[in-house]
Structure formats: C-alpha cells, structure tokens
Design a protein around this motif. Sequence first.
Motif, PDB file in Angstrom:
ATOM      1  N   GLN A  39       0.834  -1.208   0.000  1.00  0.00           N
ATOM      2  CA  GLN A  39       0.000   0.000   0.000  1.00  0.00           C
ATOM      3  C   GLN A  39       0.868   1.258   0.000  1.00  0.00           C
ATOM      4  OE1 GLN A  39      -3.499   0.228   0.126  1.00  0.00           O
ATOM      5  NE2 GLN A  39      -3.183   2.411  -0.101  1.00  0.00           N
TER       6      GLN A  39
ATOM      7  N   VAL B 129       2.543   1.641  -3.495  1.00  0.00           N
ATOM      8  CA  VAL B 129       1.562   2.011  -4.504  1.00  0.00           C
ATOM      9  C   VAL B 129       1.079   3.441  -4.298  1.00  0.00           C
ATOM     10  CG1 VAL B 129      -0.880   1.575  -4.893  1.00  0.00           C
ATOM     11  CG2 VAL B 129       0.742  -0.236  -5.234  1.00  0.00           C
TER      12      VAL B 129
ATOM     13  N   VAL C  29      -2.859  -3.776  -6.425  1.00  0.00           N
ATOM     14  CA  VAL C  29      -2.014  -3.538  -7.598  1.00  0.00           C
ATOM     15  C   VAL C  29      -2.872  -3.264  -8.828  1.00  0.00           C
ATOM     16  CG1 VAL C  29      -0.215  -4.538  -8.989  1.00  0.00           C
ATOM     17  CG2 VAL C  29      -0.232  -4.953  -6.577  1.00  0.00           C
TER      18      VAL C  29
ATOM     19  N   VAL D 167      -4.195   0.356  -8.728  1.00  0.00           N
ATOM     20  CA  VAL D 167      -3.301   1.430  -9.161  1.00  0.00           C
ATOM     21  C   VAL D 167      -3.198   1.451 -10.681  1.00  0.00           C
ATOM     22  CG1 VAL D 167      -1.071   0.263  -9.062  1.00  0.00           C
ATOM     23  CG2 VAL D 167      -1.199   2.651  -8.588  1.00  0.00           C
TER      24      VAL D 167
END
Lengths: 184, 120
Positions: A57, A60, B87, B90
């Motif tokens: 987290q 990202v 993931v 994003v």
Amino acid sequence: MGIEIIMTVIMGFTLLGAVIAVEIKNLLSAVIALGTVGMGVSIAFLFLMAPDLAIVQIAVEALLLIFLIRATLKPDIRATHAHIHPVGLGLVVLLCLGLIVFGFFAFQPLEFGKPVMAQRSEIPSSHYLREGLRETGAANIVTAVILDYRGYDTLGEATVIFTAVIGALTVLRAKAHRKKGGPK
Amino acid sequence: MVFPLCFALFVVGLYCVLAKRNTVKIVIGLAVMEYATNLFFILLGYRKQPRLADVQAPIRVSVANLDDFFFKAVDPLPQALVLTSIVIGVGVTALALALCIRLYQRYGTFDIDEMRRLKG
C-alpha cells in the motif's frame, strides 16, 4: 487498548482525510489529502496484522501520488464549478445519506474479530494455514497463496496491469491518429 | 462500529464520483472507494484475541507449535486477494488519469459539463 478503539481512531482520521480530499477546492491539496487516506489505510493494515499489504500500500500510494501530481500540476487550471446541477446534487446527497443509514443497520449483525475461518474448519483458509508450510515450503502463507495455490490469479493480475499500462501509453502517445494517406 | 465506518468511507467516495464535475476529483473518489473495499476485506479476516499482542500475522516463524499458529493467525486468503486488488487498482487509476490528462490537452478543462458543451 482494544483493537476496536484503535481501528475507530484510524478510520476516523481516514474519513476526515477523505472528506477533505473530496471537498477542498485546490486540486493539489485534494491529492495530498488522498495521500493521507492511503497512509491511514496502510497503518490500519499494520494493526490488522497484514504487513505485506502495508508495504504494498505504501509503495503504490507513492506511485499514485506521483501520477496524480503530474496530472494536476498545470499552471493554467481554471476553477471549475464544483458540483453538478442542484436537483441532481440533492438526489445524490439523499442517496448517500440513505446509504449511510442502511450501512449502519446492515453491518450491525456482522461481528468484528470472528472470521468465517474460525467458525468452520473445512474452508480453504484453514487448509492454507495448516498445510501451507508443508505443501509449498513458504513460511509466509500469503505468499504461498498468491504464488502457489492461486498462481493463475497472479498471472491474470499481471495481464491486467500490462493491459492498463499499454492503454495509458496509447492514450498519452504524442503522435496520435496519423496514418499514411489519412488527414494531416 | 468498525464496519459502518468503513462503509461510510465508501459512501464518501461514491458521493465524490456522483456529485463532482472535475474529472480528477472523480478519479480521487474512485481511489477512496477502492481503499474502503480493500480495508473491508481485511477487517473481515481479522481474528480477535484477548490480548492484542497474541494476534499473529499469517507467517510461520517456527515449524513447531502448529496448533498455536492455527488458532491465533488471521485469515490469509483475503490478504492474498487484496494484495492483487491493490495492484490492479493502481493500474486502473493510472489509466483513468491518463484519460484525464488527454482530455485536458484536448479541451483545456477538467470540467465534464464544459467538455460536453465544447463538443457541441
């Protein structure tokens, strides 16, 4: 101090950050406030015993902040009207208030701290916990699940990321739509 | 009280997506909704113990005492799925932002109503 109190404090902080990110006029400030939301979620993952998720987290979040700042750093951004048409806005506010009331009552019977795994013993999570080390050789059961038991899932994830990156590069390409013989 | 707060976070994101006219704000709302959903799954998999320090991450630190690990570790399956979801999130957000930048280059504004008017 119980985990409920810790989670309530962290999620209150996160909620505050989200409201600021949604309502503030300046886009760059909104992006920074979104960053605080991501960091709050990362701390919540740490307290919920998910260290892998906290690391991912944070990584990202840093990447996403770079993208968002790149999108909002324009010298000539004019102020836009914040909201949609007043009638639509009223309907949306009513819908959201109704949803919050609904969620308050709908999530009451769901007891925090008692996963399905603890009530039934034959589900996959129990198997992973009990046999994960012996079957895959990975001490970290989360790694064992994503790279061994559910490896095809991770392959699909890589496909989605690849597609998203190709799409973003195609959209951002400098020379767009110029074919031979097409309109100049 | 933890689950309704998580749902409130989701509703804040939903409000942002539905009520805002700025495309970057809509992407921010999508990101908030994504955070709330990920957090909800991890909250579902948490196993509470009388003492906070007794809860274990799903990582086997020793080969011995399997039963101790089995009854104290949190659920590993939601963690693995949410790892994938973060993931992918994003990637989706980056694609949406690329569209926002492109639309800004084309129309010179982030306002969706103004874009519709300029398009005619």
